[in-house]
Design an enzyme around this catalytic site. Sequence first.
Site, PDB file in Angstrom:
ATOM      1  N   ASP A  50     -55.083 112.032 -15.034  1.00 54.65           N
ATOM      2  CA  ASP A  50     -54.345 111.427 -13.915  1.00 54.65           C
ATOM      3  C   ASP A  50     -53.634 110.154 -14.371  1.00 54.65           C
ATOM      4  O   ASP A  50     -52.910 109.524 -13.596  1.00 54.65           O
ATOM      5  CB  ASP A  50     -55.243 111.198 -12.687  1.00 54.65           C
ATOM      6  N   SER A  51     -53.791 109.806 -15.669  1.00 51.09           N
ATOM      7  CA  SER A  51     -52.940 108.768 -16.268  1.00 51.09           C
ATOM      8  C   SER A  51     -51.474 109.143 -16.104  1.00 51.09           C
ATOM      9  O   SER A  51     -50.600 108.281 -16.227  1.00 51.09           O
ATOM     10  CB  SER A  51     -53.276 108.597 -17.753  1.00 51.09           C
ATOM     11  N   ASP A  89     -57.809 116.613 -14.762  1.00 48.68           N
ATOM     12  CA  ASP A  89     -58.420 115.577 -13.919  1.00 48.68           C
ATOM     13  C   ASP A  89     -58.381 115.935 -12.436  1.00 48.68           C
ATOM     14  O   ASP A  89     -57.346 116.372 -11.921  1.00 48.68           O
ATOM     15  CB  ASP A  89     -57.642 114.263 -14.078  1.00 48.68           C
ATOM     16  N   LYS A 117     -62.345 117.355 -14.721  1.00 45.16           N
ATOM     17  CA  LYS A 117     -62.986 116.045 -14.979  1.00 45.16           C
ATOM     18  C   LYS A 117     -63.053 115.237 -13.685  1.00 45.16           C
ATOM     19  O   LYS A 117     -62.064 115.156 -12.942  1.00 45.16           O
ATOM     20  CB  LYS A 117     -62.209 115.278 -16.052  1.00 45.16           C
ATOM     21  N   GLU A 119     -64.466 111.439 -12.010  1.00 42.71           N
ATOM     22  CA  GLU A 119     -64.886 110.066 -12.322  1.00 42.71           C
ATOM     23  C   GLU A 119     -66.004 109.651 -11.379  1.00 42.71           C
ATOM     24  O   GLU A 119     -65.931 109.917 -10.176  1.00 42.71           O
ATOM     25  CB  GLU A 119     -63.706 109.094 -12.116  1.00 42.71           C
ATOM     26  N   GLU A 186     -65.641 105.462 -21.049  1.00 43.02           N
ATOM     27  CA  GLU A 186     -64.463 104.605 -21.251  1.00 43.02           C
ATOM     28  C   GLU A 186     -64.860 103.131 -21.210  1.00 43.02           C
ATOM     29  O   GLU A 186     -65.529 102.678 -20.263  1.00 43.02           O
ATOM     30  CB  GLU A 186     -63.398 104.907 -20.182  1.00 43.02           C
TER      31      GLU A 186
END
Length: 269
Positions: A50-51, A89, A117, A119, A186
């Site tokens: 999602d960057s 993501d 993925k 978070e 991270e």
Amino acid sequence: MTDPQNKPVTLQTLQRYKTEGRKFTCLTAYDASFSRAMNQAGIDTILVGDSLGMVIQGHASTLPVQPQDIAYHTACVARTNQRSLLIADMPFLSYAAEQDAISTARLLMQAGAQVIKLEGGAWLAPLVSVLRKNGVPCCVHLGLTPQSVNVFGGYKVQGRDEQSAEQLTEAVKILEAAGTDLFVLECIPRPLAKALTGMTRVPVIGIGAGPETDGQVLVVYDMLGLHDGKPARFVKNFLTDGRSVVQALAAFADAVKNGTFPAAEHCFD
Ligand code: KIV
């Protein structure tokens, strides 16, 4: 350059690499051309992160990204990807409720993702278990989770104090028991990342977490020297010495596999 003729990389390949002590690589990609280049360079896993909200769409954070955005870019990457394990993501608030998580996971897996993925922390365990029972492999991103930037008050190193290090340790135990297939750590101190990687059988991918994690990930534009302002400490530009883009990707792969990236200057202690 690593052998691009290798068989497709699966979760089982990464498990084997971990057992054998072999490092593996991950880079973000958002389109067909970079996906093809990453296959040529022998990159093991591709993350449609999602960057993309920041590096493709120009937003100040990842929060505006929609599930449809990730699905579109996942489909673009999947069309030319023949070898790398493809992770996508789950964007901000698309998995806060179980039914939403299932809908987002369906969208991404049907677009070509092989792993999704999420978070968060230990609280994701029940969701990981439901998704895996339904055939969706899960990667859990811990530490500096950019979707929580407003809770953290900025993009700050996590796990520095005893309490948050303990929380991360508990999260790894609980999420492994729930069936998590991969972790991303991270921006956490190198000794903590080393300890977490050593205590779990799950392959761990690091970014700003030191060289002892099983794999390394970077945002592709960062490692090609394309960033806004000063790069983060953990970034290295591999598009140097007259290399082509594919050669730069391959240089990243070589550096990760031979243990020269990340170096001490890319780590937090
Ligand atoms: O969105 C992303 O690109 C990521 C990586 C930086 C790990 O989550």
